[in-house]
Design a protein around this motif. Sequence first.
Motif, mmCIF file in Angstrom:
data_model
loop_
_atom_site.group_PDB
_atom_site.id
_atom_site.type_symbol
_atom_site.label_atom_id
_atom_site.label_comp_id
_atom_site.label_asym_id
_atom_site.label_seq_id
_atom_site.Cartn_x
_atom_site.Cartn_y
_atom_site.Cartn_z
ATOM 1 N N ALA A 129 0.827 -1.204 0.000
ATOM 2 C CA ALA A 129 0.000 0.000 0.000
ATOM 3 C C ALA A 129 0.864 1.258 0.000
ATOM 4 O O ALA A 129 0.608 2.213 -0.748
ATOM 5 C CB ALA A 129 -0.937 -0.011 1.206
ATOM 6 N N PHE A 130 1.896 1.279 0.833
ATOM 7 C CA PHE A 130 2.777 2.453 0.841
ATOM 8 C C PHE A 130 3.579 2.550 -0.453
ATOM 9 O O PHE A 130 3.917 3.656 -0.898
ATOM 10 C CB PHE A 130 3.698 2.421 2.061
ATOM 11 N N LYS A 131 3.891 1.425 -1.070
ATOM 12 C CA LYS A 131 4.552 1.456 -2.371
ATOM 13 C C LYS A 131 3.667 2.134 -3.408
ATOM 14 O O LYS A 131 4.137 2.937 -4.226
ATOM 15 C CB LYS A 131 4.911 0.039 -2.819
ATOM 16 N N LEU A 132 2.379 1.838 -3.367
ATOM 17 C CA LEU A 132 1.449 2.466 -4.307
ATOM 18 C C LEU A 132 1.248 3.946 -3.997
ATOM 19 O O LEU A 132 1.103 4.773 -4.906
ATOM 20 C CB LEU A 132 0.110 1.725 -4.279
ATOM 21 N N LEU A 133 1.242 4.292 -2.715
ATOM 22 C CA LEU A 133 1.101 5.709 -2.343
ATOM 23 C C LEU A 133 2.324 6.526 -2.733
ATOM 24 O O LEU A 133 2.202 7.648 -3.233
ATOM 25 C CB LEU A 133 0.881 5.828 -0.827
ATOM 26 N N TYR A 134 3.501 5.947 -2.505
ATOM 27 C CA TYR A 134 4.759 6.682 -2.707
ATOM 28 C C TYR A 134 5.719 5.829 -3.549
ATOM 29 O O TYR A 134 6.732 5.337 -3.060
ATOM 30 C CB TYR A 134 5.401 6.998 -1.354
ATOM 31 N N PRO A 135 5.403 5.652 -4.828
ATOM 32 C CA PRO A 135 6.179 4.714 -5.650
ATOM 33 C C PRO A 135 7.658 5.048 -5.772
ATOM 34 O O PRO A 135 8.474 4.153 -5.988
ATOM 35 C CB PRO A 135 5.480 4.774 -7.009
ATOM 36 N N ASP A 136 8.027 6.328 -5.630
ATOM 37 C CA ASP A 136 9.433 6.720 -5.740
ATOM 38 C C ASP A 136 10.112 6.867 -4.385
ATOM 39 O O ASP A 136 11.293 7.242 -4.318
ATOM 40 C CB ASP A 136 9.549 8.041 -6.508
ATOM 41 N N HIS A 137 9.373 6.569 -3.304
ATOM 42 C CA HIS A 137 9.924 6.802 -1.968
ATOM 43 C C HIS A 137 9.756 5.599 -1.030
ATOM 44 O O HIS A 137 10.160 5.673 0.126
ATOM 45 C CB HIS A 137 9.277 8.049 -1.346
ATOM 46 N N LEU A 138 9.141 4.529 -1.510
ATOM 47 C CA LEU A 138 9.075 3.266 -0.769
ATOM 48 C C LEU A 138 9.522 2.181 -1.742
ATOM 49 O O LEU A 138 8.861 1.941 -2.766
ATOM 50 C CB LEU A 138 7.666 3.007 -0.248
ATOM 51 N N HIS A 139 10.643 1.559 -1.443
ATOM 52 C CA HIS A 139 11.231 0.584 -2.355
ATOM 53 C C HIS A 139 11.242 -0.798 -1.708
ATOM 54 O O HIS A 139 11.489 -0.932 -0.505
ATOM 55 C CB HIS A 139 12.653 1.005 -2.728
#
Length: 504
Positions: free
Chosen positions: A295-305
Amino acid sequence: MEDDNEVIEVPEAPPPPPPVDPAVLAEAEAAKDEANKNFKAKHFAAAIEGYSRAIELNPNNAIYYANRAAAHIKLENYGAAVVDAEKATEIDPKYIKGYYRRGDAHFALGKYKLAVKDLRTAAKVAPRDPDLRRKLSECEKEVKRLRFEEALAVPDSEAVSVLETLDLSIYDNIEESYTGPRMQGNAAEGYVLTLEFVTAMLEEFRQQRTIHKRFAFEIIRQAHALFRSLPSLVDVVIPDDKHFTVCGDVHGQFFDLLNIWKINGMPSTDNPYLFNGDFVDRGSFSCEVIFALLAFKLLYPDHLHLTRGNHESKSMNKVYGFDGEVKAKYNGTMVDCFRELFCGLPLAACLNGRVLVLHGGLFSQEGVTLEDIRRIDRFREPPEDGIMCDALWADPSPMPGRTPSKRGVGLSFGSDVTRRFLEANGLELIVRSHEVKEEGYEVEHEGRLITVFSAPNYCDQMGNKGAFVRFNGNDMVPHFTTFAAVPHPDVRPMAYANSYLMGM
C-alpha cells in the motif's frame, strides 16, 4: 522418486577410534555442557562455538556433531547442518539423532526425497518413536504433493497469468456487514488508494481484522503492474538535504514493523524507505506486513522501495507459512496472485551510485557488473544457481575467496570478493540482510559490507535486537538504530507453517 518399498539398510559401525586422554575427554564434555547451556538460552552462535571446541578436543563423538547440527538449523545454516549430521552418522550409524538432524535440514531445504530417506533410516533403528513417525508422515505427504504438482505442471511458455485473467467482479458486491476501510472509486471506474484508506487498513490489522478481498486483490493487482515497470536494479537518488532508511528482514512481524514506523516515522515523500526482502513467512502476520508495504509502495512509488528476498518464492512460502496464512485469511486464488507479484519484485537497488542494496550477497562468478544485474530476467521463481540465486541467498564469510554456503544454497564470499566487486563497479558499500544478528546489524569486510536485520526476537525465540540503517544524502555514511521486540497478539510464529517444522 524413492520406491515406497525401498529397503533401508543401516550402515555398519566403523572400527573404534584410538583412545583419547581422559583429561581431554573431560575438557570436551565441559565444552559441550557449556554449549548446551547457550543452546537452551537461545545463543545459537555461541553454542556452535562451544560444540566446535568439543569436536576439536574429541572428533569422534557423534553427539557433538548432532548438537552442532541442531544449532546450525536454528540459525538456518542447513548446509552446515547436513555436513555435521552426516559426520554424526558416519561415527555412529545407529545414532538416530544424526538422521533426524539431516532429515530436518533436507526438509528445510525443500529436498523432501532426501529427507524421507533419512527418516526411514532412523525408523529402522527406532520404529516406535512417535515424533519420528510424525515427521516421516509429513515428509511423505510433501513428496506426494510434489509428484502431483509435477504431473499437472505446464511449460512456462504455456503458463497463464492469474492476475491478468482474474475476474474481480465476483468480489464487487461488498457485503453490508463489512465495516472495514473502503477504497475511493468503484469497480466500473476503478479504485484509488488513499492515505486515509491505508491508515484505516493499518488499524484494522492492529485489531486482527482483514480488509475486504476486493480491495486486497486490487492492491496486489496495482502493485504487480507497478513492479512490472521497474528494472531488476533500481537506481535511487537521495538529495543532499534528504535522508533514506534501509530495513532488513521483517518476516511477518507486523507489530515490530509498526514499531519501526513509530521510531523512525511513517513512509512518505520526505521519509523514504527500502525494505530489503523477506517480508513474509515464519511470522504469523505476513499478510498484514505485505499489504502494508504494498500500500505504501502504491502511495509513494518513488519513496518506498521493495527488493526481493529468498522467502518471496513459491518453495519457501509453501513450507514456512505464507501460503497457509493467505488461505486462512483470504483464499487460495490470492496465493497464486502473490506468486506472480513476488516474481516482479526488483532484485537490488543502488543508492546515489555509491551503495548497493540486495538481500543475499555477491556472486559465484568474478566480474559481475551492475549492468549484469540490470539485465537479469527476474520474472520467475529463483533458480538454483547464477546471479539471481546468489543475490537472494549468498552470505559473507570471514574466509577469503568463495566457499560453499553454510545454507546449502548459494555461496559464502570473503572480504577480497567484496573489495574487488566494489572497486570494479565504482561503489563504496554493500548493504544486505538475510541473517539474524544479535544487535540487529553487523559491519564486516573491513567496513565495506553491512548486514541489517529488522525482525527483533526473531520467531519469538532468538532474543536478538532489530535494526535499520539511515543514510544522509550529502555523505552516505550509515547510521544505525537498534530496537527491541514489542508485544503482539497471542498468535505464535509459524502458526500457518508446515507442521513438520514445529519439531525443529
